[in-house]
Design a protein around this motif. Structure first.
Motif, PDB file in Angstrom:
ATOM      1  N   MET A  16     -16.891 -16.485  13.815  1.00 14.43           N
ATOM      2  CA  MET A  16     -16.976 -17.117  12.491  1.00 14.43           C
ATOM      3  C   MET A  16     -17.685 -16.203  11.487  1.00 14.43           C
ATOM      4  SD  MET A  16     -19.709 -20.139  13.012  1.00 14.43           S
ATOM      5  CE  MET A  16     -20.544 -20.067  14.582  1.00 14.43           C
ATOM      6  N   VAL A  17     -18.579 -15.353  11.981  1.00 17.70           N
ATOM      7  CA  VAL A  17     -19.337 -14.508  11.050  1.00 17.70           C
ATOM      8  C   VAL A  17     -18.441 -13.449  10.384  1.00 17.70           C
ATOM      9  CG1 VAL A  17     -20.147 -12.769  12.732  1.00 17.70           C
ATOM     10  CG2 VAL A  17     -21.613 -13.392  10.810  1.00 17.70           C
TER      11      VAL A  17
ATOM     12  N   HIS B 274     -13.015 -20.085   8.895  1.00 24.60           N
ATOM     13  CA  HIS B 274     -14.456 -20.175   9.058  1.00 24.60           C
ATOM     14  C   HIS B 274     -14.923 -21.633   9.083  1.00 24.60           C
ATOM     15  CE1 HIS B 274     -18.606 -20.570   7.582  1.00 24.60           C
ATOM     16  NE2 HIS B 274     -18.821 -19.609   8.451  1.00 24.60           N
TER      17      HIS B 274
ATOM     18  N   ARG C  21     -16.979 -23.114  12.197  1.00 20.28           N
ATOM     19  CA  ARG C  21     -18.382 -23.469  11.938  1.00 20.28           C
ATOM     20  C   ARG C  21     -18.625 -24.936  12.299  1.00 20.28           C
ATOM     21  NH1 ARG C  21     -23.242 -20.916   9.363  1.00 20.28           N
ATOM     22  NH2 ARG C  21     -24.567 -22.695   9.052  1.00 20.28           N
TER      23      ARG C  21
ATOM     24  N   ILE D 241     -31.409 -19.082  25.010  1.00 23.03           N
ATOM     25  CA  ILE D 241     -29.972 -19.225  24.743  1.00 23.03           C
ATOM     26  C   ILE D 241     -29.212 -19.317  26.070  1.00 23.03           C
ATOM     27  CG2 ILE D 241     -29.367 -16.769  24.473  1.00 23.03           C
ATOM     28  CD1 ILE D 241     -28.015 -19.430  22.154  1.00 23.03           C
TER      29      ILE D 241
ATOM     30  N   ALA E 148     -25.553 -12.877  18.430  1.00 20.80           N
ATOM     31  CA  ALA E 148     -26.217 -13.116  17.143  1.00 20.80           C
ATOM     32  C   ALA E 148     -27.656 -13.585  17.311  1.00 20.80           C
ATOM     33  CB  ALA E 148     -25.426 -14.143  16.338  1.00 20.80           C
ATOM     34  N   GLY E 149     -27.935 -14.281  18.415  1.00 18.97           N
ATOM     35  CA  GLY E 149     -29.247 -14.890  18.543  1.00 18.97           C
ATOM     36  C   GLY E 149     -30.234 -14.052  19.332  1.00 18.97           C
TER      37      GLY E 149
ATOM     38  N   THR F 289     -31.553 -10.234  17.104  1.00 14.06           N
ATOM     39  CA  THR F 289     -32.184 -10.629  15.842  1.00 14.06           C
ATOM     40  C   THR F 289     -33.558 -11.262  16.069  1.00 14.06           C
ATOM     41  OG1 THR F 289     -30.816 -12.588  16.049  1.00 14.06           O
ATOM     42  CG2 THR F 289     -30.166 -10.995  14.365  1.00 14.06           C
TER      43      THR F 289
ATOM     44  N   ARG G 261     -19.807  -7.011   3.090  1.00 19.81           N
ATOM     45  CA  ARG G 261     -18.708  -7.810   2.563  1.00 19.81           C
ATOM     46  C   ARG G 261     -17.647  -6.883   1.975  1.00 19.81           C
ATOM     47  NH1 ARG G 261     -21.435 -11.252   4.927  1.00 19.81           N
ATOM     48  NH2 ARG G 261     -22.084 -13.266   4.061  1.00 19.81           N
TER      49      ARG G 261
ATOM     50  N   ALA H  24     -33.625 -13.957   4.485  1.00 19.53           N
ATOM     51  CA  ALA H  24     -33.559 -13.316   5.813  1.00 19.53           C
ATOM     52  C   ALA H  24     -32.496 -13.946   6.716  1.00 19.53           C
ATOM     53  CB  ALA H  24     -34.925 -13.375   6.491  1.00 19.53           C
ATOM     54  N   PHE H  25     -32.166 -15.217   6.477  1.00 18.63           N
ATOM     55  CA  PHE H  25     -31.110 -15.877   7.253  1.00 18.63           C
ATOM     56  C   PHE H  25     -29.804 -15.966   6.455  1.00 18.63           C
ATOM     57  CE2 PHE H  25     -34.853 -17.929   9.426  1.00 18.63           C
ATOM     58  CZ  PHE H  25     -34.598 -17.434  10.706  1.00 18.63           C
ATOM     59  N   GLY H  26     -29.679 -15.218   5.388  1.00 15.35           N
ATOM     60  CA  GLY H  26     -28.482 -15.284   4.561  1.00 15.35           C
ATOM     61  C   GLY H  26     -28.494 -16.540   3.696  1.00 15.35           C
TER      62      GLY H  26
ATOM     63  N   HIS I 189     -22.072 -18.833   5.412  1.00  9.27           N
ATOM     64  CA  HIS I 189     -22.382 -18.113   6.656  1.00  9.27           C
ATOM     65  C   HIS I 189     -23.874 -18.155   7.004  1.00  9.27           C
ATOM     66  CE1 HIS I 189     -18.436 -16.328   7.387  1.00  9.27           C
ATOM     67  NE2 HIS I 189     -18.336 -16.157   6.078  1.00  9.27           N
TER      68      HIS I 189
ATOM     69  N   CYS J 261     -27.349 -18.506   8.537  1.00  6.61           N
ATOM     70  CA  CYS J 261     -27.554 -18.499   9.998  1.00  6.61           C
ATOM     71  C   CYS J 261     -27.538 -19.909  10.604  1.00  6.61           C
ATOM     72  CB  CYS J 261     -28.888 -17.839  10.325  1.00  6.61           C
ATOM     73  SG  CYS J 261     -29.176 -17.742  12.090  1.00  6.61           S
ATOM     74  N   ILE J 262     -26.672 -20.082  11.568  1.00  5.29           N
ATOM     75  CA  ILE J 262     -26.547 -21.394  12.229  1.00  5.29           C
ATOM     76  C   ILE J 262     -27.665 -21.578  13.263  1.00  5.29           C
ATOM     77  CG2 ILE J 262     -25.052 -20.764  14.176  1.00  5.29           C
ATOM     78  CD1 ILE J 262     -23.289 -23.155  13.465  1.00  5.29           C
TER      79      ILE J 262
HETATM   80  C1  HEM Z   1     -34.783 -14.321  13.469  1.00  3.86           C
HETATM   81  C2  HEM Z   1     -33.598 -14.417  14.010  1.00  3.86           C
HETATM   82  C3  HEM Z   1     -32.304 -14.432  13.261  1.00  3.86           C
HETATM   83  C4  HEM Z   1     -31.990 -13.838  12.074  1.00  3.86           C
HETATM   84  C5  HEM Z   1     -32.874 -12.965  11.191  1.00  3.86           C
HETATM   85  C6  HEM Z   1     -30.606 -14.178  11.785  1.00  3.86           C
HETATM   86  C7  HEM Z   1     -29.945 -13.817  10.643  1.00  3.86           C
HETATM   87  C8  HEM Z   1     -28.661 -14.211  10.320  1.00  3.86           C
HETATM   88  C9  HEM Z   1     -27.993 -13.904   9.069  1.00  3.86           C
HETATM   89  C10 HEM Z   1     -28.587 -13.076   7.930  1.00  3.86           C
HETATM   90  C11 HEM Z   1     -26.763 -14.470   9.109  1.00  3.86           C
HETATM   91  C12 HEM Z   1     -25.695 -14.436   7.997  1.00  3.86           C
HETATM   92  C13 HEM Z   1     -24.587 -13.452   8.325  1.00  3.86           C
HETATM   93  C14 HEM Z   1     -23.610 -13.267   7.174  1.00  3.86           C
HETATM   94  O1  HEM Z   1     -23.708 -13.940   6.141  1.00  3.86           O
HETATM   95  O2  HEM Z   1     -22.731 -12.391   7.313  1.00  3.86           O
HETATM   96  C15 HEM Z   1     -26.641 -15.124  10.397  1.00  3.86           C
HETATM   97  C16 HEM Z   1     -25.522 -15.795  10.825  1.00  3.86           C
HETATM   98  C17 HEM Z   1     -25.384 -16.296  12.108  1.00  3.86           C
HETATM   99  N1  HEM Z   1     -26.378 -16.440  13.048  1.00  3.86           N
HETATM  100 FE1  HEM Z   1     -28.276 -15.799  12.887  1.00  3.86          FE
HETATM  101  N2  HEM Z   1     -30.132 -14.962  12.795  1.00  3.86           N
HETATM  102  C18 HEM Z   1     -31.121 -15.156  13.722  1.00  3.86           C
HETATM  103  C19 HEM Z   1     -31.063 -15.905  14.869  1.00  3.86           C
HETATM  104  C20 HEM Z   1     -29.936 -16.542  15.337  1.00  3.86           C
HETATM  105  C21 HEM Z   1     -29.856 -17.331  16.528  1.00  3.86           C
HETATM  106  C22 HEM Z   1     -31.040 -17.668  17.448  1.00  3.86           C
HETATM  107  C23 HEM Z   1     -28.542 -17.704  16.690  1.00  3.86           C
HETATM  108  C24 HEM Z   1     -27.874 -18.518  17.752  1.00  3.86           C
HETATM  109  C25 HEM Z   1     -28.388 -18.935  18.832  1.00  3.86           C
HETATM  110  C26 HEM Z   1     -27.817 -17.168  15.558  1.00  3.86           C
HETATM  111  C27 HEM Z   1     -26.468 -17.333  15.346  1.00  3.86           C
HETATM  112  C28 HEM Z   1     -25.820 -16.994  14.173  1.00  3.86           C
HETATM  113  C29 HEM Z   1     -24.399 -17.226  13.950  1.00  3.86           C
HETATM  114  C30 HEM Z   1     -23.419 -17.827  14.938  1.00  3.86           C
HETATM  115  C31 HEM Z   1     -24.133 -16.795  12.644  1.00  3.86           C
HETATM  116  C32 HEM Z   1     -22.791 -16.836  11.906  1.00  3.86           C
HETATM  117  C33 HEM Z   1     -22.718 -18.072  11.044  1.00  3.86           C
HETATM  118  C34 HEM Z   1     -21.462 -18.124  10.200  1.00  3.86           C
HETATM  119  O3  HEM Z   1     -20.780 -17.112  10.044  1.00  3.86           O
HETATM  120  O4  HEM Z   1     -21.147 -19.209   9.688  1.00  3.86           O
HETATM  121  N3  HEM Z   1     -28.690 -16.476  14.758  1.00  3.86           N
HETATM  122  N4  HEM Z   1     -27.821 -14.966  11.093  1.00  3.86           N
END
Ligand code: HEM
Length: 414
Positions: A94-95, A102, A106, A157, A252-253, A256, A304, A354-356, A360, A362-363
């Protein structure tokens, strides 16, 4: 306004690898978007522009499909190479997908996450953190990344997905291989390293398929069982989509959260007043986590592609171009965050990226935050006198996207 070119922007230089924040500060001061000849990409580093771009429909996340199309063109007619097969599965991450695909992926993933009831996992996460720190203290080891930050996200996880713990160590290798194949890790890697990575990923898919088969035969409470089952409206993930989703969640998890935790501890060590404050007031842990994510998060840049002409500030980025959205630049923007370069664990509000942002975003953010809160609070509480080892040489892995320390050698009085 026309394109502004600095001498050139090299986000992979040794200087930018150690201190990307100075590079992004220069870019912020230069223009809303700066063209990098070296990266063949625009770089956007101001908070307001990054935030707007993350919710702009003219910016696509689909960056595996073009690599797949090029790969497919190279295959002998009627045959499918291993690279094509792997990319064909990864394209449903999905990312790297845009709506409407998407939206569907999602929704299916969000349902499975919700079923895990992450808000109730605090006690369990704490017991894992305690065990990890017991081992760290008794072993006399020094590297806080490998022995403290690393084991937690993998264990959690793995448990959520029903993956046996003894298989955890294979995750890290698979993670690296996925990055190499899906995104070419900065260029399209070729040769022996690439072939090995493909072999590793095929092994991972075979491994995950085994877990899916087991979950279908005897469904449990885990995420794999939830993702394998149809949802209310009857939709479900096809087999390849399911493998793709599981690989994404592992990938992803994992890295990060490890990097964000390690960067966070280093930031506290470099700001002893903030470390002392957190030690005095452990209730500040949630705010401290937001601040360490802002000041030195795990992801520097998101990629992007423009599908139409896109306005950024007073500039226009033409359709068909690549754009780097510098989260690390946005999070240090003094026009948005007062005293942006200072660490302040009481900072409020703290709307970092930091999580976007947007579709998208962060899920796994809720899970990551919970893991980081418990880990950072316990490191501070249980390791009195925590400091960098005298001979510690802090350096980072050269990477466009990841902000990753090579190691974090510490000493303490526990
Ligand atoms: C501190 C830890 C983490 C950071 C900094 C982080 C950061 C991010 C960011 C910036 C995005 C956006 C990506 C984009 O827009 O292209 C993202 C998406 C995502 N993250 Fe995280 N993440 C973290 C932890 C996790 C964890 C623990 C999981 C799952 C167990 C996870 C699963 C995902 C998934 C599946 C997406 C894609 C969501 C989508 O495209 O709709 N992330 N993350």
């Amino acid at each position: 306004m026309s394109a502004t070119a600095l001498d050139d922007v090299d986000l992979l230089s040794p200087e930018a690898t150690e201190d990307p924040y100075s590079v992004f500060a220069t870019l912020r001061d230069t223009a809303p978007a700066v063209w990098s000849e070296r990266h063949q990409s625009w770089v956007v580093a101001r908070f307001s522009d990054v935030e707007a771009a993350l919710t702009h429909r003219g910016l696509s996340s689909d960056r595996v499909a073009p690599v797949l199309a090029r790969q497919r063109a190279k295959d002998e007619p009627g045959t499918e190479s291993s690279a094509t097969r792997v990319l064909d599965i990864l394209k449903s991450w999905m990312v790297v997908s845009d709506p409407p695909e998407h939206t569907r992926l999602r929704k299916l993933a969000a349902g499975a996450f919700k079923a895990q009831r992450i808000s109730l996992m605090g006690e369990h996460i704490q017991s894992r953190v305690d065990a990890i720190l017991d081992d760290f203290i008794s072993s006399g080891e020094r590297d806080l990344i490998h022995h403290v930050a690393y084991p937690l996200p993998a264990a959690i996880i793995a448990e959520m997905m029903g993956v046996p713990l003894e298989d955890q160590d294979r995750f890290r290798a698979w993670s690296d291989e996925l990055a190499l194949v899906a995104f070419g890790a900065g260029g399209e890697a070729r040769g022996e390293r690439h072939t090995r990575a493909l072999r590793g990923i095929e092994e991972m898919f075979a491994y995950l398929q085994g877990l899916v088969d087991a979950a279908r035969a005897a469904p449990g409470e885990d995420m794999i069982s939830a993702l394998a089952a149809p949802v209310e409206d009857g939709d479900r993930l096809a087999d390849d989509e399911l493998l793709s989703m599981l690989a994404l969640l592992l990938f992803a998890g994992h890295e990060t959260t490890i990097n964000a935790t390690a960067n966070g501890v280093l930031a506290l060590l470099r700001n002893p007043d903030q470390l002392a404050l957190l030690r005095e007031q452990p209730d500040l842990a949630p705010k401290a986590v937001e601040e360490v994510l802002r000041i030195d998060g795990a992801i520097k840049v998101l990629i992007r592609w423009t599908t139409e002409d896109v306005e950024v500030g007073d500039m226009t980025i033409p359709a068909g171009d690549r754009v780097f959205l510098a989260l690390a630049g946005a999070n240090h923007d003094p026009d948005y965050f007062p005293d942006a370069s200072a660490m302040d664990i009481t900072r409020h509000p703290n709307r970092h990226v930091a999580f976007g942002r947007g579709i998208h975003a962060c899920i796994g953010a809720q899970l990551a935050r919970l893991e980081m809160r418990h880990m950072i609070a316990s490191v501070v509480e249980r390791l009195p006198g925590l400091r960098l080892a005298d001979d510690a040489e802090i350096s980072h892995v050269p990477s466009l996207a990841a902000r990753a320390l090579r190691e974090l050698p510490v000493v303490h009085d526990a």
